[in-house]
Scaffold this motif. Sequence first.
Motif, PDB file in Angstrom:
ATOM      1  N   LEU A 175       0.817  -1.211   0.000  1.00 44.42           N
ATOM      2  CA  LEU A 175       0.000   0.000   0.000  1.00 44.42           C
ATOM      3  C   LEU A 175       0.855   1.267   0.000  1.00 44.42           C
ATOM      4  O   LEU A 175       0.480   2.277  -0.601  1.00 44.42           O
ATOM      5  CB  LEU A 175      -0.930   0.002   1.219  1.00 44.42           C
ATOM      6  CG  LEU A 175      -2.087  -1.008   1.189  1.00 44.42           C
ATOM      7  CD1 LEU A 175      -2.808  -1.027   2.516  1.00 44.42           C
ATOM      8  CD2 LEU A 175      -3.060  -0.663   0.055  1.00 44.42           C
ATOM      9  N   ALA A 176       2.014   1.213   0.694  1.00 39.77           N
ATOM     10  CA  ALA A 176       2.869   2.398   0.803  1.00 39.77           C
ATOM     11  C   ALA A 176       3.786   2.575  -0.395  1.00 39.77           C
ATOM     12  O   ALA A 176       4.454   3.613  -0.512  1.00 39.77           O
ATOM     13  CB  ALA A 176       3.703   2.319   2.082  1.00 39.77           C
ATOM     14  N   SER A 177       3.848   1.566  -1.275  1.00 41.73           N
ATOM     15  CA  SER A 177       4.732   1.683  -2.437  1.00 41.73           C
ATOM     16  C   SER A 177       4.257   2.813  -3.334  1.00 41.73           C
ATOM     17  O   SER A 177       3.081   3.202  -3.319  1.00 41.73           O
ATOM     18  CB  SER A 177       4.757   0.361  -3.222  1.00 41.73           C
ATOM     19  OG  SER A 177       3.470   0.045  -3.712  1.00 41.73           O
ATOM     20  N   GLY A 178       5.173   3.349  -4.118  1.00 47.87           N
ATOM     21  CA  GLY A 178       4.838   4.505  -4.943  1.00 47.87           C
ATOM     22  C   GLY A 178       4.696   5.763  -4.121  1.00 47.87           C
ATOM     23  O   GLY A 178       3.953   6.683  -4.502  1.00 47.87           O
ATOM     24  N   ASP A 179       5.393   5.788  -2.991  1.00 45.55           N
ATOM     25  CA  ASP A 179       5.421   6.960  -2.098  1.00 45.55           C
ATOM     26  C   ASP A 179       4.055   7.257  -1.483  1.00 45.55           C
ATOM     27  O   ASP A 179       3.755   8.402  -1.130  1.00 45.55           O
ATOM     28  CB  ASP A 179       5.946   8.195  -2.843  1.00 45.55           C
ATOM     29  CG  ASP A 179       7.292   7.939  -3.493  1.00 45.55           C
ATOM     30  OD1 ASP A 179       8.121   7.265  -2.852  1.00 45.55           O
ATOM     31  OD2 ASP A 179       7.510   8.396  -4.624  1.00 45.55           O
ATOM     32  N   ARG A 180       3.226   6.216  -1.309  1.00 41.76           N
ATOM     33  CA  ARG A 180       1.923   6.399  -0.655  1.00 41.76           C
ATOM     34  C   ARG A 180       2.067   6.068   0.835  1.00 41.76           C
ATOM     35  O   ARG A 180       1.366   5.205   1.364  1.00 41.76           O
ATOM     36  CB  ARG A 180       0.886   5.496  -1.317  1.00 41.76           C
ATOM     37  CG  ARG A 180       0.658   5.806  -2.791  1.00 41.76           C
ATOM     38  CD  ARG A 180      -0.260   4.793  -3.442  1.00 41.76           C
ATOM     39  NE  ARG A 180       0.309   3.441  -3.379  1.00 41.76           N
ATOM     40  CZ  ARG A 180      -0.215   2.385  -4.009  1.00 41.76           C
ATOM     41  NH1 ARG A 180      -1.310   2.522  -4.724  1.00 41.76           N
ATOM     42  NH2 ARG A 180       0.349   1.197  -3.891  1.00 41.76           N
ATOM     43  N   TRP A 181       2.982   6.768   1.470  1.00 49.13           N
ATOM     44  CA  TRP A 181       3.336   6.439   2.854  1.00 49.13           C
ATOM     45  C   TRP A 181       2.130   6.462   3.780  1.00 49.13           C
ATOM     46  O   TRP A 181       1.942   5.556   4.600  1.00 49.13           O
ATOM     47  CB  TRP A 181       4.376   7.441   3.376  1.00 49.13           C
ATOM     48  CG  TRP A 181       5.570   7.587   2.502  1.00 49.13           C
ATOM     49  CD1 TRP A 181       5.881   8.633   1.677  1.00 49.13           C
ATOM     50  CD2 TRP A 181       6.626   6.631   2.323  1.00 49.13           C
ATOM     51  NE1 TRP A 181       7.060   8.405   1.016  1.00 49.13           N
ATOM     52  CE2 TRP A 181       7.552   7.181   1.395  1.00 49.13           C
ATOM     53  CE3 TRP A 181       6.892   5.375   2.856  1.00 49.13           C
ATOM     54  CZ2 TRP A 181       8.694   6.527   0.999  1.00 49.13           C
ATOM     55  CZ3 TRP A 181       8.039   4.702   2.470  1.00 49.13           C
ATOM     56  CH2 TRP A 181       8.928   5.281   1.544  1.00 49.13           C
ATOM     57  N   HIS A 182       1.337   7.487   3.666  1.00 47.16           N
ATOM     58  CA  HIS A 182       0.249   7.668   4.619  1.00 47.16           C
ATOM     59  C   HIS A 182      -0.877   6.660   4.396  1.00 47.16           C
ATOM     60  O   HIS A 182      -1.631   6.369   5.324  1.00 47.16           O
ATOM     61  CB  HIS A 182      -0.270   9.112   4.556  1.00 47.16           C
ATOM     62  CG  HIS A 182       0.790  10.106   4.945  1.00 47.16           C
ATOM     63  ND1 HIS A 182       1.214  10.247   6.251  1.00 47.16           N
ATOM     64  CD2 HIS A 182       1.534  10.962   4.222  1.00 47.16           C
ATOM     65  CE1 HIS A 182       2.160  11.168   6.308  1.00 47.16           C
ATOM     66  NE2 HIS A 182       2.380  11.612   5.086  1.00 47.16           N
TER      67      HIS A 182
END
Length: 500
Positions: A175-182
């Motif tokens: 889920l956090a891959s692609g800089d979708r940290w939050h």
Amino acid sequence: MTSGTKADDKTFFGHPRGLATLFGTEMWERFSWYGLRAILATFMAASPAVGGLGMGKGTAQALVGVYGALIYLVALPGGWIADRVLGARRAVLWGGLVIMFGHISMAIPVGTGVFVALGLLLIIAGTGLLKPNISAMVGKLYPEDADARRDAGFSLFYLGINLGAFIAPLVVGWLASGDRWHLGFGAAAVGMALGLVQYVAGRSHLRGVGDEPGHRLTPAERGRFTLVAVGSAVAVAVVLALWAASGTFSLDAFALALTVVIVIVPVVYFGYILLGSHNLTPAERAGMRAYIWLFAAAAVFWMIYDLAPTVLLFFADDHTDLTLFGVRITAAATQSFNPLFIMLLVPVFAALWVKLGERVTAPQKFAFALLMVGLSFVIMAVASTLAGSGRVSVWWLVPVYLVQVFGELALSPVGLSVTSKLAPQAFKGQMLGVWFIAISIGDAVGGQTGRLREYMSDPAYFLTLAAIAVVAGVLLFLFVPRLRVLMREHDHTAPRTSEM
């Protein structure tokens, strides 16, 4: 305690239904914890342009190390609060809620570290309430004389921990891959929320376990506790404010200061025990001298072992081809190797220790663990050398985690047992909490080892830490005869203390 209804007669794999409630709660709490841990360091080190905090990797390593250290350190006051104020059931409930709000705070998509800091503080506080007390509730589900069933119940509970730890990096990392940290942090919040739902829904199956504090504070004691708690919080806030106003505050300095404090705690504590009288017998003092060696060995072990969410994660992200069986994975997914191996190997090592019996002592197991964790970083030194000419296969991390698990299964299950065995009678309850300080020290000091990378290459860094572990393991092996003598002297008190 039980209504005797048909529903109450149902079991969870032959165990009380309450174990299913606690199993699910702990599994989802560990999902949230290991999910966050799998992306925290890379989030801190990522550029603000992609939603990260833009820290140096050394700073991120130090902060993650201190964060892990505080998680274990606050288990001591968390257990005390449950025993004297809230009761274990409410402590777990409130702890889970605080953890969930901590993850929600981190999931707020704003370009500031304020919500991240708040989130981490909430997670630390909530874990201190939940982690020690949910384990205590598992034990209380069983009658006092049901040792075998209780041990089997804890084995199932341990499976839940590692199941959550295995799934979390895969899900949160994706889920956090692609800089979708939050989005990843939000998934950790959802995990904790699911655990809370199961905990509240299954409350009736707990049959009153943990409803009341074991030794509730008197009104006078409650007033003193409130005064001390508020005073301590104000004092810490004043110190931090003055430090910030002086212009010398930095995250690196803050992490170093906390590390020093954490290291001082057991030094003062052991000095207090051994230098005071406390009516300790000579045999109890002998046991404590042996225990200090084992405590130090455990701290060295965890110093290296708990570099997985920082050093090994960065290596996976920067220097490996993240492909397994032709499938692309995230760097965070490599954090699932460890719990997978634990789930596979726990039965093997349990059978091995039963077969070996008393022929292999606790000091020998600890020494073996140190050699294994040292060997894992020898492998890392080779991998990092090869990575100097390009990315290496992510399969290099598989034997690293496998060998480390060999060490963990030799040391971790023995830790609480040997602590309980060697603790002086007057400090029996306190010493069980002290064992977790060894992990706390290891995490904090391990975080500080990132400073070495400013002066040496990656292969030299890995070999340096490997040498520390191997030398410590060899020394412990050499001292095994002396430690066995000290522990045997302590055993002479067994007839006197076994009545407790």
